[in-house]
Structures are given as structure tokens and as C-alpha cells.
Design a protein around this motif. Structure first.
Motif, PDB file in Angstrom:
ATOM      1  N   TYR A  67      31.275  42.352 -79.438  1.00 45.34           N
ATOM      2  CA  TYR A  67      30.873  43.759 -79.484  1.00 45.34           C
ATOM      3  C   TYR A  67      31.502  44.349 -80.737  1.00 45.34           C
ATOM      4  O   TYR A  67      32.718  44.198 -80.972  1.00 45.34           O
ATOM      5  CB  TYR A  67      31.357  44.503 -78.245  1.00 45.34           C
ATOM      6  N   ALA A  68      30.685  45.023 -81.546  1.00 43.70           N
ATOM      7  CA  ALA A  68      31.160  45.584 -82.805  1.00 43.70           C
ATOM      8  C   ALA A  68      30.852  47.070 -82.878  1.00 43.70           C
ATOM      9  O   ALA A  68      29.816  47.533 -82.393  1.00 43.70           O
ATOM     10  CB  ALA A  68      30.500  44.866 -83.980  1.00 43.70           C
ATOM     11  N   SER A  69      31.754  47.801 -83.499  1.00 38.56           N
ATOM     12  CA  SER A  69      31.547  49.232 -83.724  1.00 38.56           C
ATOM     13  C   SER A  69      32.403  49.657 -84.907  1.00 38.56           C
ATOM     14  O   SER A  69      33.127  48.850 -85.490  1.00 38.56           O
ATOM     15  CB  SER A  69      31.932  50.044 -82.487  1.00 38.56           C
ATOM     16  N   GLU A  70      32.321  50.944 -85.243  1.00 31.68           N
ATOM     17  CA  GLU A  70      33.183  51.470 -86.302  1.00 31.68           C
ATOM     18  C   GLU A  70      34.605  51.691 -85.825  1.00 31.68           C
ATOM     19  O   GLU A  70      35.487  52.015 -86.627  1.00 31.68           O
ATOM     20  CB  GLU A  70      32.598  52.780 -86.838  1.00 31.68           C
ATOM     21  N   GLY A  71      34.835  51.537 -84.519  1.00 31.37           N
ATOM     22  CA  GLY A  71      36.176  51.692 -83.974  1.00 31.37           C
ATOM     23  C   GLY A  71      36.639  53.138 -83.879  1.00 31.37           C
ATOM     24  O   GLY A  71      37.845  53.414 -83.883  1.00 31.37           O
ATOM     25  N   ASN A  72      35.679  54.050 -83.762  1.00 34.67           N
ATOM     26  CA  ASN A  72      36.008  55.470 -83.747  1.00 34.67           C
ATOM     27  C   ASN A  72      36.324  55.969 -82.338  1.00 34.67           C
ATOM     28  O   ASN A  72      35.840  55.417 -81.345  1.00 34.67           O
ATOM     29  CB  ASN A  72      34.833  56.286 -84.287  1.00 34.67           C
ATOM     30  N   PRO A  73      37.096  57.045 -82.226  1.00 34.66           N
ATOM     31  CA  PRO A  73      37.229  57.721 -80.931  1.00 34.66           C
ATOM     32  C   PRO A  73      35.887  58.291 -80.504  1.00 34.66           C
ATOM     33  O   PRO A  73      34.975  58.468 -81.330  1.00 34.66           O
ATOM     34  CB  PRO A  73      38.239  58.842 -81.221  1.00 34.66           C
ATOM     35  N   GLY A  74      35.745  58.601 -79.229  1.00 39.16           N
ATOM     36  CA  GLY A  74      34.499  59.167 -78.723  1.00 39.16           C
ATOM     37  C   GLY A  74      34.382  58.964 -77.233  1.00 39.16           C
ATOM     38  O   GLY A  74      35.318  58.516 -76.567  1.00 39.16           O
ATOM     39  N   LYS A  75      33.221  59.303 -76.716  1.00 43.33           N
ATOM     40  CA  LYS A  75      32.977  59.189 -75.283  1.00 43.33           C
ATOM     41  C   LYS A  75      32.682  57.742 -74.895  1.00 43.33           C
ATOM     42  O   LYS A  75      31.905  57.057 -75.567  1.00 43.33           O
ATOM     43  CB  LYS A  75      31.809  60.078 -74.869  1.00 43.33           C
ATOM     44  N   VAL A  76      33.279  57.303 -73.806  1.00 45.01           N
ATOM     45  CA  VAL A  76      33.058  55.968 -73.265  1.00 45.01           C
ATOM     46  C   VAL A  76      32.925  56.075 -71.746  1.00 45.01           C
ATOM     47  O   VAL A  76      33.147  57.138 -71.153  1.00 45.01           O
ATOM     48  CB  VAL A  76      34.216  55.004 -73.618  1.00 45.01           C
ATOM     49  N   ILE A  77      32.578  54.959 -71.122  1.00 44.61           N
ATOM     50  CA  ILE A  77      32.481  54.903 -69.670  1.00 44.61           C
ATOM     51  C   ILE A  77      33.753  54.275 -69.123  1.00 44.61           C
ATOM     52  O   ILE A  77      34.084  53.126 -69.440  1.00 44.61           O
ATOM     53  CB  ILE A  77      31.245  54.098 -69.229  1.00 44.61           C
ATOM     54  N   GLU A  78      34.474  55.043 -68.328  1.00 47.02           N
ATOM     55  CA  GLU A  78      35.684  54.546 -67.676  1.00 47.02           C
ATOM     56  C   GLU A  78      35.315  54.021 -66.291  1.00 47.02           C
ATOM     57  O   GLU A  78      34.681  54.714 -65.502  1.00 47.02           O
ATOM     58  CB  GLU A  78      36.720  55.657 -67.536  1.00 47.02           C
ATOM     59  N   VAL A  79      35.710  52.782 -66.009  1.00 47.26           N
ATOM     60  CA  VAL A  79      35.425  52.147 -64.728  1.00 47.26           C
ATOM     61  C   VAL A  79      36.752  51.797 -64.071  1.00 47.26           C
ATOM     62  O   VAL A  79      37.553  51.037 -64.615  1.00 47.26           O
ATOM     63  CB  VAL A  79      34.569  50.879 -64.905  1.00 47.26           C
ATOM     64  N   ASN A  80      36.978  52.358 -62.884  1.00 46.49           N
ATOM     65  CA  ASN A  80      38.253  52.194 -62.180  1.00 46.49           C
ATOM     66  C   ASN A  80      37.945  51.740 -60.760  1.00 46.49           C
ATOM     67  O   ASN A  80      37.400  52.507 -59.963  1.00 46.49           O
ATOM     68  CB  ASN A  80      38.999  53.537 -62.179  1.00 46.49           C
ATOM     69  N   VAL A  81      38.238  50.475 -60.437  1.00 43.41           N
ATOM     70  CA  VAL A  81      37.906  49.945 -59.122  1.00 43.41           C
ATOM     71  C   VAL A  81      39.083  49.183 -58.528  1.00 43.41           C
ATOM     72  O   VAL A  81      39.896  48.593 -59.247  1.00 43.41           O
ATOM     73  CB  VAL A  81      36.656  49.027 -59.150  1.00 43.41           C
ATOM     74  N   LYS A  82      39.142  49.181 -57.193  1.00 42.37           N
ATOM     75  CA  LYS A  82      40.187  48.459 -56.466  1.00 42.37           C
ATOM     76  C   LYS A  82      39.574  47.753 -55.265  1.00 42.37           C
ATOM     77  O   LYS A  82      38.566  48.181 -54.728  1.00 42.37           O
ATOM     78  CB  LYS A  82      41.275  49.421 -55.968  1.00 42.37           C
ATOM     79  N   GLN A  83      40.226  46.687 -54.861  1.00 47.06           N
ATOM     80  CA  GLN A  83      39.945  45.958 -53.615  1.00 47.06           C
ATOM     81  C   GLN A  83      38.515  45.399 -53.590  1.00 47.06           C
ATOM     82  O   GLN A  83      37.586  46.043 -53.125  1.00 47.06           O
ATOM     83  CB  GLN A  83      40.188  46.842 -52.386  1.00 47.06           C
ATOM     84  N   ARG A  84      38.383  44.160 -54.040  1.00 52.07           N
ATOM     85  CA  ARG A  84      37.081  43.502 -54.059  1.00 52.07           C
ATOM     86  C   ARG A  84      36.665  43.087 -52.654  1.00 52.07           C
ATOM     87  O   ARG A  84      37.401  42.416 -51.945  1.00 52.07           O
ATOM     88  CB  ARG A  84      37.117  42.285 -54.985  1.00 52.07           C
TER      89      ARG A  84
END
Length: 316
Positions: free
Chosen positions: A162-179
Motif C-alpha cells: 500500500y502506497a501513499s504520500e504519507g500525509n495526515p488525514g482521515k482514516v478508518i479506525e477499527v477497534n475489535v475484541k474477543q473473536r
């Protein structure tokens, strides 16, 4: 470097992807939270990346492929990060992902965990890659910072980037527990996108931390197999498997649907600050596992040096 093919990926809004991922992950985890957030500063611990974020002209590159590793290794398949960044029309790109080292550079076989910024017209490359190999003394994991021993920007055989300019910005945060289900973290996200978007390919890249628990990882042997590896069982007998402990920082690339480029649709490698790392399969402590990740969709897909003769062996 050989021929490059490309296509435009389906690019839903971040909020739409977040809803799809949350719905799918709830089928596999007891505690699920998916939100659009500002990307944390990835130069800080525990990441220590050379750039602050994952944003800016995001794209995915699938380079080489498993058919160059099995049934027998093609040691002539050597690639260079600076060349890849130019092939994907993003000189100076920050690149994360999973692949293999160049046997020519390190004189052995090993897992490569990418976190590297290619050179630009105004700045030299910054190599934050890690390398996981089998310690010949006791068959344990030997995790090393690549630039501590080597000074090239090469890799071999295959990679998913995965490539990008490496800039700050909006992303998707995924936070999961207990499969609660069988799928690993990445497979569950990929399958959720596939089910919702069907034949519209959505590509994602990012980093996640296994914050608690343990995970099954493998490391390829230092020597390539003398005997051809013709089945998944042959590959599994050749690999070295480990139960590794959190925290593990994992570099992941996945595509919901292969639009006809013979892709490896998901690939994740992990490193740590306690000497463990390798190729991620799944957590081994489903009741206590905790994943926290940051992801961004890609606008374009680039397929570099697609193997002319292919198979599906060894793609797990």
C-alpha cells in the motif's frame, strides 16, 4: 522491471466503508467499533514510521507473486522500492505491506515487513523495514531492523504493498475484541467488503496492532526448498510456525475482489519491539484478543510482473 498493468479501484466514502466493516466484523467479534477519525501520528510509538499518516494519492501494488516462490524459487526475481514507486507514479511514496527479502542482498530467505519511504527528487529514501528470519541457533524468530545490516532498497519474489504520500488525514479506525468466529481480522474485513460491494473491487491498506493476546505467525526457512512444493500441505511442512505474543504491529494490504490480475487478495506481516514478527495467520487467544487498526482505501491498483504461469498454492 517487467510489465505493469493497472486499473481504477472502486472508492466508496470512508463513512460507507466504515459501516460495511462494522456490520461484517460484528459477525466475527463480540466488541466492535469502527469510526472515521484523524490518523494518529505514525511517527510515534509503537509505530515509529517515517511518515505521519496514510493519506495522499493512495494506491496498491501487487508485485511478483507466490508462483515465483513455489513450487521452486525464482531467485532472479529482484525488485527495488524506488523503481516500484516510479512504476505506480508516486516517487517518494511511503510504502507499507508484506513481502520477501532479496536473496541476493541478504544471502538467505526471510519475511520482509515494509515500512519505507522511497527516494524523491528532494530527499533520500528512509528504510524502516523489518526482517524476520529463522534463527539458526535454536529455530526461534530473529527479528531485525533491515537498515541496521543492509543498505539497499531491494526485495524479492513477491510483495503486496500500500502506497501513499504519507500525509495526515482521515482514516478508518477499527477497534475489535474477543473473536467469536473463525475468520482472522483481515479476512473478515475483506469478506465484508466483498459481500457488500460484490464485483466492485475495493482495496485497503493500513496498519493494526494486536494489543492483547497471541497470534499464529509463520517465517519461511532461511534456505529455499530443494524439493518442489506442489501443495498447500507441502508449503505448511516447509514453513516454521510460531505462537507470538502481543503487542504486534501488522502491515496489511487486502483487495475485496480480484478484477482479473491474479492477485493475492490479502497479505499481512507483523513486527514488534520485543523481537517477534512474521506472516500473520490468526490470533490464537480468541477470548482475550484485541485489535486496533487504521486503514485507508486505495484509488488505483498496479500489477507489476504478473507470473505468466500461476496457481493457488501457498496463498494463505
Amino acid at each position: 522491471m517487467a510489465d505493469t498493468e493497472s486499473c481504477v479501484l472502486h472508492l466508496p466514502a470512508l463513512e460507507d466503508i466504515a459501516r460495511v466493516l462494522e456490520s461484517g466484523l460484528k459477525k466475527n467479534y463480540a466488541d466492535v467499533h469502527v469510526n472515521v477519525v484523524d490518523c494518529p501520528d505514525l511517527t510515534q510509538e509503537p509505530f515509529g514510521f517515517p511518515v505521519k499518516g496514510l493519506c495522499g494519492k493512495p494506491r496498491i501494488a501487487d508485485v511478483g507473486g507466490v508462483p515465483y516462490l513455489v513450487p521452486t524459487a525464482r531467485l532472479d526475481k529482484i525488485y527495488n522500492i524506488n523503481t516500484v514507486s516510479k512504476k505506480i507514479h508516486l516517487p517518494g511514496a511511503y510504502i507499507l505491506g508484506a513481502g520477501a527479502v532479496s536473496h541476493k542482498s541478504v544471502s538467505m530467505n526471510a519475511e520482509l515487513i515494509f515500512s519505507i519511504q522511497a527516494e524523491s527528487l528532494t530527499a533520500a529514501a528512509v528504510n524502516g523495514n523489518y526482517m524476520a528470519s529463522v534463527n539458526p541457533a535454536d529455530n526461534s524468530c530473529l527479528l531485525e531492523k533491515y537498515s541496521d545490516k543492509y543498505h539497499d532498497l531491494d526485495f524479492g519474489l513477491l510483495s503486496n504493498l500500500y502506497a501513499s504520500e504519507g500525509n495526515p488525514g482521515k482514516v478508518i479506525e477499527v477497534n475489535v475484541k474477543q473473536r467469536t468466529g473463525k475468520d482472522n481480522f483481515v479476512s473478515c474485513m475483506r469478506k465484508s467488503l466483498k459481500e457488500h460491494y460484490e464485483d466492485k473491487p475495493v482495496g485497503m491498506g493500513g496498519t493494526f496492532i494486536i494489543q492483547n493476546g497471541k497470534a499464529k505467525l509463520h517465517i519461511m526457512p532461511r534456505e529455499f526448498s530443494v524439493c518442489p512444493l506442489n501443495t498447500d500441505e507441502d508449503v505448511d511442512h516447509w514453513l516454521n510456525f510460531y505462537d507470538m505474543k502481543a503487542p504486534l504491529i501488522c502491515q496489511s494490504v487486502f483487495v475485496s475482489h480480484d478484477p482479473g490480475f491474479d492477485l493475492r487478495v490479502e497479505h499481512t506481516h507483523c513486527f514488534s519491539h520485543h523481537g517477534e514478527g512474521g506472516h500473520y495467520h490468526n490470533d490464537t487467544t480468541p477470548d482475550s484478543v484485541h485489535y486496533l487498526g487504521y486503514f485507508h482505501p486505495a484509488e488505483y491498483l498496479y500489477r507489476i510482473d504478473r507470473p505468466p504461469v500461476t496457481h493457488l498454492v501457498g496463498r494463505d
